[in-house]
Write an enzyme that holds these catalytic residues in place. Sequence first.
Site, mmCIF file in Angstrom:
data_model
loop_
_atom_site.group_PDB
_atom_site.id
_atom_site.type_symbol
_atom_site.label_atom_id
_atom_site.label_comp_id
_atom_site.label_asym_id
_atom_site.label_seq_id
_atom_site.Cartn_x
_atom_site.Cartn_y
_atom_site.Cartn_z
ATOM 1 N N LEU A 178 3.282 -4.220 2.548
ATOM 2 C CA LEU A 178 2.809 -2.843 2.660
ATOM 3 C C LEU A 178 2.989 -2.402 4.107
ATOM 4 O O LEU A 178 2.605 -3.128 5.027
ATOM 5 C CB LEU A 178 1.328 -2.735 2.293
ATOM 6 C CG LEU A 178 0.934 -2.408 0.848
ATOM 7 C CD1 LEU A 178 -0.577 -2.297 0.751
ATOM 8 C CD2 LEU A 178 1.585 -1.128 0.355
ATOM 9 N N ASP A 179 3.566 -1.212 4.307
ATOM 10 C CA ASP A 179 3.725 -0.690 5.661
ATOM 11 C C ASP A 179 2.363 -0.553 6.350
ATOM 12 O O ASP A 179 1.350 -0.324 5.667
ATOM 13 C CB ASP A 179 4.395 0.688 5.629
ATOM 14 C CG ASP A 179 5.823 0.628 5.115
ATOM 15 O OD1 ASP A 179 6.450 -0.440 5.246
ATOM 16 O OD2 ASP A 179 6.285 1.645 4.576
ATOM 17 N N PRO A 180 2.311 -0.635 7.675
ATOM 18 C CA PRO A 180 1.040 -0.456 8.382
ATOM 19 C C PRO A 180 0.345 0.860 8.050
ATOM 20 O O PRO A 180 -0.883 0.914 7.985
ATOM 21 C CB PRO A 180 1.444 -0.509 9.860
ATOM 22 C CG PRO A 180 2.659 -1.388 9.872
ATOM 23 C CD PRO A 180 3.400 -1.045 8.604
#
Length: 310
Positions: free
Chosen positions: A48-50
């Site tokens: 998951l992207d930040p």
Amino acid sequence: MSKPRKPKGRAVSGWLILDKPVDFGSTEAVSKIKWLFNAQKAGHAGTLDPLASGMLPIALGDATKTVPYVMDGRKIYEFTVSWGEQRTTDDLEGEVIASSDKRPAREDILALLPKYTGTISQIPPQFSAIKIDGERAYDLAREGEAVEIPAREVEIFRLNLVGCPDENTAHFEVECGKGTYVRALARDFGRELGCYGHISDLRRTFVAPFAEETMIPLADLVALESIEDRDERLAALDALMIDTGEALSNLPHVAVTDDQAHRLRMGNPIILRGRDAPLATDDAWVTARGKLVAIGEIAGGEFRPKRVFQ
């Protein structure tokens, strides 16, 4: 001859379904969970992207052997597209590279969705983990290189327009298969509608086979650090884990005897008899007394182990 090093940490095994907060990287989250549980090893099933929040399944110990089966599962995302700007990263983090004063009508958005449902061709974002000649695309992009990423087919099972709060934003929900980039959907929506667009909010609510209600907020886990007694603290954390076998619940299942389990753990195949014996399949899982024993294939009336669990 030196003795092999004893692994650090506990031989704890299972899944922790983390509700990852924004501005917290997936690798950082795995490291935090591994430390909290004092686990020998840990890994996640799908980055998951930040800037994204939501479900990040984290495997501890032997459960890491089941990660590929979760990676292949369906996923559900809720996301917001902001119209008017295309960005280098296709989300809020990047620089604006194109802009427009045009805004799409609700009817135009709805008319677009069927084109992005089913098997579609998608070019991943420039800032992605795709490997180009052995290097990550995001590393090349950060160095200013123009990255040519080939299109690939992804599966979109369901795509809904949830609402349009104002002319500048639209909320969507998508159920998709492995390898789908939601940021690329926002980018392509904006291009096709002639107004540009990027992700301004992204949340993952489902990774098959784990339900949304199994998620544990990071804050709840961190709060358990206040328990001074180590054994009591670890017991409280362990109680939040999901059994390793839950990751395989979408695969065919076989229950075996203790003798058969012993053979499998030694790496040997077992014969499957009876009219209820499952048909040939590339992937199935075996339990004995409710405990996961092995993952393997069924062929020629046999179960042949590929991964075994002690």
